[in-house]
Design a protein around this motif. Sequence first.
Motif, short mmCIF file in Angstrom:
data_model
loop_
_atom_site.label_atom_id
_atom_site.label_comp_id
_atom_site.label_asym_id
_atom_site.label_seq_id
_atom_site.Cartn_x
_atom_site.Cartn_y
_atom_site.Cartn_z
N ARG A 1 65.43 -32.18 53.16
CA ARG A 1 66.18 -31.16 52.35
C ARG A 1 66.71 -29.89 53.14
O ARG A 1 66.32 -30.05 54.40
N GLU B 1 54.69 -35.23 38.18
CA GLU B 1 55.67 -35.72 37.32
C GLU B 1 57.06 -36.17 38.16
O GLU B 1 57.40 -37.44 38.28
N ASN B 2 57.45 -35.07 38.80
CA ASN B 2 58.80 -35.34 39.55
C ASN B 2 58.65 -35.49 41.05
O ASN B 2 59.84 -35.41 41.72
N GLU C 1 65.32 -33.68 43.28
CA GLU C 1 65.25 -34.97 42.96
C GLU C 1 64.78 -35.73 44.03
O GLU C 1 65.12 -35.33 45.27
N LYS D 1 60.18 -28.14 47.00
CA LYS D 1 60.40 -28.91 45.54
C LYS D 1 59.85 -27.82 44.54
O LYS D 1 59.17 -26.96 44.81
N TRP E 1 70.22 -32.07 43.07
CA TRP E 1 69.78 -32.92 44.13
C TRP E 1 68.64 -32.33 44.98
O TRP E 1 67.83 -33.06 45.65
N ARG F 1 69.93 -43.00 40.26
CA ARG F 1 70.56 -41.79 39.86
C ARG F 1 71.14 -42.30 38.58
O ARG F 1 72.35 -41.46 38.21
N ARG G 1 72.70 -35.75 37.65
CA ARG G 1 73.45 -34.71 36.84
C ARG G 1 74.72 -34.57 37.59
O ARG G 1 74.57 -33.17 38.21
N TRP H 1 59.09 -29.28 33.68
CA TRP H 1 58.68 -30.58 33.39
C TRP H 1 57.24 -30.01 32.69
O TRP H 1 56.19 -29.88 33.22
N TYR I 1 62.48 -39.14 33.69
CA TYR I 1 63.30 -40.08 33.74
C TYR I 1 62.76 -41.35 34.28
O TYR I 1 62.98 -42.59 33.97
N ASN I 2 61.76 -41.31 35.38
CA ASN I 2 61.27 -42.74 35.82
C ASN I 2 60.73 -43.34 34.74
O ASN I 2 60.54 -44.56 34.91
N LYS J 1 72.92 -44.13 43.16
CA LYS J 1 71.82 -45.17 43.30
C LYS J 1 71.17 -45.67 41.96
O LYS J 1 71.76 -45.00 41.17
N ARG K 1 52.83 -38.99 45.59
CA ARG K 1 51.84 -38.97 44.63
C ARG K 1 50.64 -39.93 44.89
O ARG K 1 49.59 -39.67 44.70
#
Lengths: 562, 287
Positions: free
Chosen positions: B281, B262-263, A562, B287, A559, A210, A546, B104, A299-300, A207, B269
């Motif tokens: 998941r 952040e992630n 993320e 998470k 995964w 990614r 990754r 992070w 990353y974002n 995607k 958020r």
Amino acid sequence: MAEAQPIVPPLVIPQEREGSRPFVQVLHDWIVTVDHKRLGIMYFSYGILALVIGGIEASIMRAQLAVANNNLVSPEVFNQLFTMHGTTMIFFAAMPIVFGIANYLTPLMIGARDMAFPRLNAWGFWMTAFGGIILYFSFVGGFGLYGAGSAPDVGWFAYAPLTSPAFSVGHSTDYWTIGLLISGFGSIATGLNIMTTVLCMRGPGMKLNRMPMLVWLNSVMAFLILVAIGPLTAAQLMLLIDRFLGGHFFDTQAGGSAVIWMHFFWIFGHPEVYILVLPAFGILSEVIPVFSRKPIFGYNIMVAATVAIGFISLSVWAHHMFTVGMTSYANAFFVASTSAIAVPTGIKIFNWVGTMWGGKITFTTAMLFSVAAVAQMLIAGLTGIMLAAAPFDWQLGNSYFVIAHFHYVILGVIVFGVFSAAYYWYPKVTGRMMSETLGKWHFWLFLIGFHMTFDFMHIPGLLGMPRRIYTYEASRGWQTWNTIVSIGVIFQALAVLIWVFNATKSYFRGKIAGSDPWDAWTLEWSTSSPPPDYNFAELPVVRSRRPLWDLKHPEDPDWKYE
Amino acid sequence: MSAESQVKGGSQKPSVLMPAPTAWPFAMAMGTALVFTGLLTDVSVSILGAILSISGAIGWFRQVLPHEQHEALPVEAPAPVPMTVHPKREVMRLPAAKEVQRAWLPLKIYPVTAGVKGGLAGGVAMAIFAVIYGVFAYHSVWYPINLLAGSLYAPSATPTIEDMRHFNIGWLLFATAMHLTMCLLVGLLYGAMLPLLPRRPIVLGGIIGPLLWTGLLYHIIGYVNPILDDRINWWWFAVSQAAFGIVAGLVVERHHRVWTAENMPLALRAGIEAPGLIEEREHGDKK
């Protein structure tokens, strides 16, 4: 390094070394190739050749300026040297090198077998190549029909009215115009190809969010090419009309405007800086995480900053024109927009530092070049902000301070990034490792030479030394600084020679690299080194940013996070 | 476009279809270059270029129309080349990141409101020092305020010291707006930066940072605001900067830190309940 464990059985074709076939057949194969990897290598090699030629031109200029009242070359030759140096380095060294890296790596990194338009890719390369040949043919053909002029001598941005037939007799300027026009077509083809490849050819599961950072940055670069090269091409065509058909676009005597040329050139010229520097940012964003043993930090926001830089870079061009005499409103706008671009760039610097922070850093040669590039980007950015303030620019515009600033960007970030890439991906391209010892020699000599040249170059600029000056009087107080600047070039030249020697020697005698010598995480490392013509026998399925980490660590895949 | 399909036939080796090599793009590029080069040399060069260019275009079209030409590349049996994979290594971790695989950093940050409050409080402290300076040096609380508004003055109408000792509503509004904006922005920066500064954040962020900033301004203020440069007292300026830094830093530090988001996905958020937007998941994964 810990003991290697085989995890994935790679599908490979045993690679045949070129030396085992007749030269003519090898040459033929390279000319007719449409393979993105071969075209990438051709782009890169062509760019390095131009880098060496442009470097020789720069070295002669520095020899001329090393001492006061020097006359090593004539003023006419000096004008040709700075014109050819600038044009060569931007259009025929830096652009082909970043195109080569993008060509080679984009399909491999997104899990594709080739670029979207393989034949257009070949056409783009050859257009670029022929553009450069036309430019350099001016040394022998520039006299043209009128018996005056030789290589172009109007500066790399060729301001009007100097380019008008009255002031530039003969065909030297036409060689410059046509050389860039032809290579511009090639650049547009490459930009279109990269953009389409990224949008349409990504492998299963790859995607947009990614994609490796380098692919993101190359995509924004491709977007900028499509937007920015057009105005330059249009301006070149208008200039040809002025010079061949008696047009008056840039003829101020007949109602034309010299300032319009500036706008056309810089609306291309400043995004061009980002066309070159964004791929370098991409390289840093790939190398730093691998050698810090951490995923890229933020990353974002890194992607968002990239896109922001892309857009903002289209609105800053007239900061090159503060001394022209624009309105105060225009000045204020371009001061603000130029200052604003520091924000996403600053975000990137923070995030690279954030990536290294807390990581276990290995200072390979590739990492050294990347870390140096980050530090130098900070300095280049700060002098950029200084020049973004119009009153400051009024004092120092067209001085050696400006030259030092943009060489800090071009060499300090882009060339350092390219060297980092060269060490990082050389094992993938050739299947052999480069010597780290020679690499470290290369790095330290180049670093010392770079800082001798470009740190000290700021000072004569502050003391009032204008750019493009042929020589100067000893009483000006510029000689000591210029001598130091010129000595730095020797270090840089020596470093580049070591690099070329290292690359050549390693190609034949380097240690076998294996498919993944850096324990890296992006898809290009999942195939053999060098990769087979089809890249992947089976297209890999991607579940995170990754994919190789997931493959190597099924107990702790990315995964999940993320 | 390159072919994605793979041909796998009975006893034949598997193969992959790839675009066939061709010289036509080369021919067309050379032709195009020669067309233009003819402008500079001789018309015959342009004619040769046009012929080459048209031939190249036709050849190229025939490569892709009606069907793209491919070559089948055999996929050889895998050679026993192991992918160099290293076992997961232990790395040194910051104490804060001990519990976390993918750190992070910083794990915790100050909320945005801490930066806003810190900026405002620091702004008040800075103003107090500036006003004290005005009273002692010029017997006027308005002098430093009017000085801050110096970038408004036209060079031709530079006010005298006497003018600057008196109240001026325009200058007051401008100086207040400027001061508030800068304080809020720097306060936000403090909120973001303090968790990143090692060991003694107040010393670094509250004293050393403002002093460096003062040094930088000392050199560039002449370009930005020449009137301010002429009349500023740099020692007092440095003191009021440090006052800002220390007060803002202390106010920010008094707030509780919150976990960084952040992630986390944007929807999460933003507090949006959006089932289906966030990928499910595996059982038990968090998470």
